[in-house]
Motif scaffolding. Structure first.
Motif, PDB file in Angstrom:
ATOM      1  N   GLN A   1       8.932  -4.175  -5.715  1.00  0.00           N
ATOM      2  CA  GLN A   1       7.743  -4.172  -7.428  1.00  0.00           C
ATOM      3  C   GLN A   1       9.076  -3.108  -8.025  1.00  0.00           C
ATOM      4  OE1 GLN A   1       3.949  -2.479  -6.350  1.00  0.00           O
ATOM      5  NE2 GLN A   1       2.848  -4.485  -6.919  1.00  0.00           N
TER       6      GLN A   1
ATOM      7  N   ARG B   1      -5.106  -3.569   2.482  1.00  0.00           N
ATOM      8  CA  ARG B   1      -6.137  -2.821   3.427  1.00  0.00           C
ATOM      9  C   ARG B   1      -6.927  -3.652   4.433  1.00  0.00           C
ATOM     10  NH1 ARG B   1     -10.739  -0.961  -0.525  1.00  0.00           N
ATOM     11  NH2 ARG B   1     -10.800  -4.170  -1.018  1.00  0.00           N
TER      12      ARG B   1
ATOM     13  N   ASN C   1       3.755  -4.846 -11.012  1.00  0.00           N
ATOM     14  CA  ASN C   1       2.843  -4.357 -11.103  1.00  0.00           C
ATOM     15  C   ASN C   1       1.861  -4.114 -12.501  1.00  0.00           C
ATOM     16  OD1 ASN C   1       0.362  -2.194 -10.803  1.00  0.00           O
ATOM     17  ND2 ASN C   1       1.397  -1.966  -8.593  1.00  0.00           N
TER      18      ASN C   1
ATOM     19  N   ALA D   1      -2.554 -13.134  -0.064  1.00  0.00           N
ATOM     20  CA  ALA D   1      -2.152 -11.271  -0.151  1.00  0.00           C
ATOM     21  C   ALA D   1      -3.480 -10.404   1.217  1.00  0.00           C
ATOM     22  CB  ALA D   1      -1.706 -10.949  -1.370  1.00  0.00           C
TER      23      ALA D   1
ATOM     24  N   TYR E   1     -12.490   0.381  -6.271  1.00  0.00           N
ATOM     25  CA  TYR E   1     -11.969  -0.762  -5.286  1.00  0.00           C
ATOM     26  C   TYR E   1     -14.262  -0.861  -5.387  1.00  0.00           C
ATOM     27  CZ  TYR E   1      -7.667  -0.656  -4.075  1.00  0.00           C
ATOM     28  OH  TYR E   1      -6.099  -0.338  -4.403  1.00  0.00           O
TER      29      TYR E   1
ATOM     30  N   ASP F   1     -10.291  -8.112  -0.644  1.00  0.00           N
ATOM     31  CA  ASP F   1     -11.132  -8.057   0.533  1.00  0.00           C
ATOM     32  C   ASP F   1     -10.439  -9.077   1.394  1.00  0.00           C
ATOM     33  OD1 ASP F   1     -12.224  -6.094  -1.057  1.00  0.00           O
ATOM     34  OD2 ASP F   1     -13.476  -7.329  -2.111  1.00  0.00           O
ATOM     35  N   ILE F   2      -9.981  -9.545   2.391  1.00  0.00           N
ATOM     36  CA  ILE F   2      -9.168 -10.023   2.621  1.00  0.00           C
ATOM     37  C   ILE F   2      -9.773  -9.165   4.106  1.00  0.00           C
ATOM     38  CG2 ILE F   2      -8.494 -11.867   4.247  1.00  0.00           C
ATOM     39  CD1 ILE F   2      -6.928 -12.996   1.593  1.00  0.00           C
TER      40      ILE F   2
ATOM     41  N   LYS G   1       1.569  -8.836 -10.986  1.00  0.00           N
ATOM     42  CA  LYS G   1       0.796  -8.699  -9.682  1.00  0.00           C
ATOM     43  C   LYS G   1      -0.693  -8.463 -10.433  1.00  0.00           C
ATOM     44  CE  LYS G   1      -0.972  -6.682  -5.147  1.00  0.00           C
ATOM     45  NZ  LYS G   1      -1.719  -5.488  -5.475  1.00  0.00           N
TER      46      LYS G   1
ATOM     47  N   LEU H   1       0.985  -1.302  -0.541  1.00  0.00           N
ATOM     48  CA  LEU H   1       0.137  -0.079  -0.131  1.00  0.00           C
ATOM     49  C   LEU H   1       0.665   1.389   0.352  1.00  0.00           C
ATOM     50  CD1 LEU H   1      -2.637  -1.379   2.943  1.00  0.00           C
ATOM     51  CD2 LEU H   1      -3.320  -1.061   0.337  1.00  0.00           C
TER      52      LEU H   1
HETATM   53  C1  LIG Z   1      -3.882   3.667  -0.329  1.00  0.00           C
HETATM   54  C2  LIG Z   1      -3.131   2.226  -1.437  1.00  0.00           C
HETATM   55  C3  LIG Z   1      -1.750   2.066  -2.028  1.00  0.00           C
HETATM   56  C4  LIG Z   1      -2.038   1.016  -3.128  1.00  0.00           C
HETATM   57  N1  LIG Z   1      -0.332   0.436  -3.500  1.00  0.00           N
HETATM   58  C5  LIG Z   1       0.315  -0.053  -4.191  1.00  0.00           C
HETATM   59  C6  LIG Z   1       1.305  -0.519  -4.919  1.00  0.00           C
HETATM   60  O1  LIG Z   1       1.896   0.030  -4.436  1.00  0.00           O
HETATM   61  N2  LIG Z   1       1.855  -1.805  -5.750  1.00  0.00           N
HETATM   62  C7  LIG Z   1       0.329  -2.392  -5.059  1.00  0.00           C
HETATM   63  O2  LIG Z   1       0.422  -3.296  -6.254  1.00  0.00           O
HETATM   64  N3  LIG Z   1      -0.505  -2.774  -5.050  1.00  0.00           N
HETATM   65  C8  LIG Z   1      -0.905  -1.277  -4.126  1.00  0.00           C
HETATM   66  N4  LIG Z   1      -2.471  -0.705  -4.408  1.00  0.00           N
HETATM   67  C9  LIG Z   1      -3.200  -2.202  -4.133  1.00  0.00           C
HETATM   68  C10 LIG Z   1      -2.858  -2.896  -2.774  1.00  0.00           C
HETATM   69  O3  LIG Z   1      -1.960  -3.905  -2.671  1.00  0.00           O
HETATM   70  C11 LIG Z   1      -4.269  -4.278  -2.945  1.00  0.00           C
HETATM   71  O4  LIG Z   1      -3.840  -5.083  -3.927  1.00  0.00           O
HETATM   72  C12 LIG Z   1      -5.794  -4.061  -2.477  1.00  0.00           C
HETATM   73  O5  LIG Z   1      -5.547  -3.336  -1.992  1.00  0.00           O
HETATM   74  C13 LIG Z   1      -6.985  -5.033  -2.875  1.00  0.00           C
HETATM   75  O6  LIG Z   1      -6.333  -5.991  -1.844  1.00  0.00           O
HETATM   76  P1  LIG Z   1      -6.856  -5.833  -0.533  1.00  0.00           P
HETATM   77  O7  LIG Z   1      -8.859  -5.802  -0.994  1.00  0.00           O
HETATM   78  O8  LIG Z   1      -6.639  -6.728   0.670  1.00  0.00           O
HETATM   79  O9  LIG Z   1      -7.002  -4.155   0.583  1.00  0.00           O
HETATM   80  C14 LIG Z   1      -2.668  -0.340  -3.774  1.00  0.00           C
HETATM   81  C15 LIG Z   1      -4.071  -0.179  -2.705  1.00  0.00           C
HETATM   82  C16 LIG Z   1      -4.443   1.244  -1.468  1.00  0.00           C
HETATM   83  C17 LIG Z   1      -5.560   1.020  -2.170  1.00  0.00           C
END
Ligand SMILES: Cc1cc2nc3c(=O)[nH]c(=O)nc-3n(C[C@H](O)[C@H](O)[C@H](O)COP(=O)(O)O)c2cc1C
Length: 290
Positions: free
Chosen positions: A66, A221, A93, A218, A172, A197-198, A135, A10
């Motif tokens: 990454q 949030r 990415n 993985a 999202y 969404d875990i 990813k 993140l």
């Molecule tokens: C503020 C924010 C920053 C993120 N930065 C990255 C990042 O640098 N690289 C990446 O692959 N995904 C990034 N993501 C995506 C998250 O790693 C993740 O794939 C996405 O939030 C879905 O998973 P979750 O529902 O568990 O959050 C970011 C998401 C958010 C909300």
């Protein structure tokens, strides 16, 4: 239950200070992904990315850098840089959904360009021995994009693929498309990791039951909302540890001190640690509702 938990990066949250403190006080994560490196006009890595990856700044046992790019030269440049620091894997990415990025054919905006992905992987594998992992989302506009890409990825050596089963254009919003995730695992021989969404032990259990062949997961949030989540999933207990307030306050103090050492003046520290405010209500709320 043997499985691997990864921390999905993140940007702006899971920097080395956060990773070190979260690992020290909460644990449960096997592998951390660093937020993406993006090169701008010059092939130069920003100081903030450099600091974030320096081995002496990182105390977690497994960290994977990454990159977000659509150019083989840039990928190779970053691969060389991170290999110089001792890293053996670079995650690509292909998931970022933000228009500023996707309009330039980066992140999930690149998923429809199968040829370009194929060319980049072919050239990078020929010229570097770094392990490549991906990813990605299901596509930007529709999930045909991933279904057409997976057969091409079969030709390449890829360590694993983290799939967040949403489209880029959804950002999202809406639900993760679990049917399409299933279709993806049926259409690839690569190792797949689930992401999306875990946010609770119950949700993790549901997904684990639904996808019994998946053994790496993985968390993004969810860890920010509840930094105890990984250890709770690991212990298969839908409850916070009894001493969670002590643990959390040690974590908070450590992280605050770490930013205090690095940032100049109270205003900066306040801005940087403002996001800690996100934790409190949610951890507090979850402690009441469990
Ligand atoms: C503020 C924010 C920053 C993120 N930065 C990255 C990042 O640098 N690289 C990446 O692959 N995904 C990034 N993501 C995506 C998250 O790693 C993740 O794939 C996405 O939030 C879905 O998973 P979750 O529902 O568990 O959050 C970011 C998401 C958010 C909300």
């Amino acid at each position: 239950m043997i499985f691997t938990l990864l921390s999905s990066p993140l940007q702006g949250f899971t920097d080395f200070r956060f990773r070190n403190a979260a690992d020290q006080f909460f644990g449960g994560i096997n592998t951390w992904f660093a937020p993406y490196i993006r090169l701008h006009r010059n092939p130069e890595i920003k100081n903030a990315n450099k600091r974030d990856l320096l081995p002496e700044n990182n105390r977690v046992s497994n960290l994977i850098p990454q990159v977000m790019t659509n150019s083989a030269e840039e990928f190779l440049f970053v691969a060389g840089y991170v290999q110089g620091l001792g890293y053996t894997e670079l995650n690509w990415n292909l998931g970022c959904p933000y228009p500023m990025v996707t309009k330039r054919g980066l992140g999930s905006g690149l998923l429809k360009d199968k040829e370009r992905i194929n060319d980049l992987l072919t050239r990078v594998s020929a010229e570097s021995d770094i392990a490549i992992s991906l990813k990605m989302r299901l596509g930007y506009d529709n999930s045909h994009e991933i279904l057409e890409l997976l057969p091409i990825l079969e030709k390449h050596k890829i360590k694993n693929i983290v799939i967040h089963p949403r489209l880029g254009k959804q950002l999202y919003k809406g639900a993760a498309d679990l049917e399409m995730f299933k279709k993806c695992i049926e259409n690839t021989s690569h190792r797949i990791c689930y992401n999306g969404d875990i946010d609770s032990v119950a949700r993790f259990r549901e997904l684990k039951d639904r996808f019994p062949t998946i053994n790496s997961w993985a968390l993004g949030r969810g860890i920010i909302a509840n930094p105890f989540l990984a250890q709770m999933i690991r212990s298969d207990k839908n409850q916070l540890p009894d001493d969670w307030t002590d643990q959390f306050s040690h974590f908070h103090d450590t992280l605050f001190r770490s930013y205090d050492e690095a940032l100049s003046g109270p205003k900066h520290i306040l801005i940087k640690t403002k996001f800690l405010g996100i934790f409190f209500p949610i951890v507090f709320k979850s402690s009441q509702s469990l």
